[in-house]
Scaffold this motif. Structure first.
Motif, PDB file in Angstrom:
ATOM      1  N   LEU A 107      49.273  40.552  57.933  1.00 32.94           N
ATOM      2  CA  LEU A 107      48.037  39.902  58.387  1.00 32.94           C
ATOM      3  C   LEU A 107      46.954  40.927  58.699  1.00 32.94           C
ATOM      4  N   GLU A 108      47.335  42.000  59.388  1.00 34.04           N
ATOM      5  CA  GLU A 108      46.367  43.047  59.715  1.00 34.04           C
ATOM      6  C   GLU A 108      45.817  43.699  58.454  1.00 34.04           C
ATOM      7  N   ALA A 109      46.686  43.939  57.495  1.00 34.32           N
ATOM      8  CA  ALA A 109      46.244  44.540  56.234  1.00 34.32           C
ATOM      9  C   ALA A 109      45.286  43.602  55.498  1.00 34.32           C
ATOM     10  N   ALA A 110      45.590  42.309  55.505  1.00 29.30           N
ATOM     11  CA  ALA A 110      44.717  41.343  54.846  1.00 29.30           C
ATOM     12  C   ALA A 110      43.365  41.268  55.547  1.00 29.30           C
ATOM     13  N   ALA A 111      43.377  41.306  56.877  1.00 27.42           N
ATOM     14  CA  ALA A 111      42.130  41.247  57.636  1.00 27.42           C
ATOM     15  C   ALA A 111      41.261  42.477  57.401  1.00 27.42           C
ATOM     16  N   SER A 112      41.886  43.618  57.183  1.00 28.18           N
ATOM     17  CA  SER A 112      41.131  44.853  56.975  1.00 28.18           C
ATOM     18  C   SER A 112      40.685  45.029  55.521  1.00 28.18           C
ATOM     19  N   GLY A 113      41.166  44.162  54.649  1.00 28.74           N
ATOM     20  CA  GLY A 113      40.821  44.283  53.239  1.00 28.74           C
ATOM     21  C   GLY A 113      41.771  45.166  52.461  1.00 28.74           C
ATOM     22  N   ALA A 114      42.797  45.682  53.113  1.00 27.50           N
ATOM     23  CA  ALA A 114      43.758  46.556  52.430  1.00 27.50           C
ATOM     24  C   ALA A 114      44.616  45.773  51.446  1.00 27.50           C
ATOM     25  N   VAL A 115      44.789  44.488  51.707  1.00 25.89           N
ATOM     26  CA  VAL A 115      45.521  43.625  50.784  1.00 25.89           C
ATOM     27  C   VAL A 115      44.506  42.643  50.227  1.00 25.89           C
ATOM     28  N   ARG A 116      44.337  42.697  48.929  1.00 33.27           N
ATOM     29  CA  ARG A 116      43.392  41.781  48.288  1.00 33.27           C
ATOM     30  C   ARG A 116      44.111  40.506  47.918  1.00 33.27           C
ATOM     31  N   VAL A 117      43.423  39.414  48.106  1.00 27.32           N
ATOM     32  CA  VAL A 117      43.973  38.129  47.703  1.00 27.32           C
ATOM     33  C   VAL A 117      43.812  38.029  46.192  1.00 27.32           C
ATOM     34  N   PRO A 118      44.882  37.718  45.478  1.00 23.53           N
ATOM     35  CA  PRO A 118      44.760  37.601  44.028  1.00 23.53           C
ATOM     36  C   PRO A 118      43.705  36.560  43.671  1.00 23.53           C
ATOM     37  N   ARG A 119      42.781  36.954  42.804  1.00 25.38           N
ATOM     38  CA  ARG A 119      41.731  36.037  42.375  1.00 25.38           C
ATOM     39  C   ARG A 119      42.197  35.299  41.144  1.00 25.38           C
ATOM     40  N   LYS A 120      41.806  34.044  41.078  1.00 23.60           N
ATOM     41  CA  LYS A 120      42.082  33.302  39.858  1.00 23.60           C
ATOM     42  C   LYS A 120      41.074  33.773  38.834  1.00 23.60           C
ATOM     43  N   ARG A 121      41.515  33.916  37.608  1.00 21.91           N
ATOM     44  CA  ARG A 121      40.614  34.312  36.537  1.00 21.91           C
ATOM     45  C   ARG A 121      39.607  33.210  36.296  1.00 21.91           C
ATOM     46  N   ALA A 122      38.415  33.641  35.957  1.00 24.51           N
ATOM     47  CA  ALA A 122      37.408  32.660  35.562  1.00 24.51           C
ATOM     48  C   ALA A 122      37.917  31.964  34.307  1.00 24.51           C
ATOM     49  N   PRO A 123      37.616  30.694  34.199  1.00 23.14           N
ATOM     50  CA  PRO A 123      38.085  29.995  33.007  1.00 23.14           C
ATOM     51  C   PRO A 123      37.542  30.654  31.750  1.00 23.14           C
ATOM     52  N   ARG A 124      38.351  30.676  30.717  1.00 24.10           N
ATOM     53  CA  ARG A 124      37.895  31.214  29.451  1.00 24.10           C
ATOM     54  C   ARG A 124      36.918  30.253  28.831  1.00 24.10           C
ATOM     55  N   PRO A 125      36.079  30.754  27.973  1.00 18.48           N
ATOM     56  CA  PRO A 125      35.086  29.884  27.364  1.00 18.48           C
ATOM     57  C   PRO A 125      35.773  28.751  26.606  1.00 18.48           C
ATOM     58  N   PRO A 126      35.080  27.610  26.540  1.00 16.34           N
ATOM     59  CA  PRO A 126      35.690  26.462  25.859  1.00 16.34           C
ATOM     60  C   PRO A 126      35.963  26.739  24.399  1.00 16.34           C
TER      61      PRO A 126
END
Length: 143
Positions: free
Chosen positions: A124-143
């Motif tokens: 939790l501390e690492a996440a709050a400090s930004g040391a652990v990044r939350v995995p981002r979902k990829r932007a949808p690929r173009p249609p």
């Protein structure tokens, strides 16, 4: 081999025809003409599409991928760019491994609650400090 129409290319490449049209708009591929209303492609487009798919999977943007082709359409891949992307992925793998191990620990931790688990608190501390990044979902690929 003869030219391929857009439906055949889409089928063989496993992507929608709309993606082919989008890639053409971005200058990543080019049709060689039309037969009626259907765009026609040189069979070499399939290899180019495979290179584009590999680049997307590795996390390159379409603009970065576009720069990996010479004006004549042949691949011109910058080895330094590949090495930099590999290092970026290595860092991301390390981050995700730490996150995975922490979550596995939290799932099996004998502490009465997660908030009483020192490993979970560190996460939790690492996440709050930004040391652990939350995995981002990829932007949808173009249609």
């Amino acid at each position: 081999m003869t030219e391929l129409d857009i439906a055949e290319v889409a089928h063989r490449a496993g992507i929608p025809a709309s993606t082919l049209r989008f890639y053409e708009e971005k200058g990543l591929i080019a049709s060689i003409g039309r037969r009626g209303l259907r765009r026609q492609y040189d069979p070499g487009v399939l290899e180019r599409l495979a290179l584009i798919a590999l680049g997307r999977t590795a996390g390159f943007s379409l603009d970065e991928i576009a720069r990996m082709f010479a004006p004549d359409g042949r691949p011109r891949i910058d080895r330094r760019l590949l090495a930099a992307k590999a290092e970026e992925l290595e860092g991301r793998i390390r981050e995700l491994s730490v996150l995975r191990d922490s979550l596995r620990h939290a799932a099996a931790c004998p502490a009465p609650t997660h908030m009483e688990c020192s490993t979970f608190r560190r996460l939790l501390e690492a996440a709050a400090s930004g040391a652990v990044r939350v995995p981002r979902k990829r932007a949808p690929r173009p249609p």
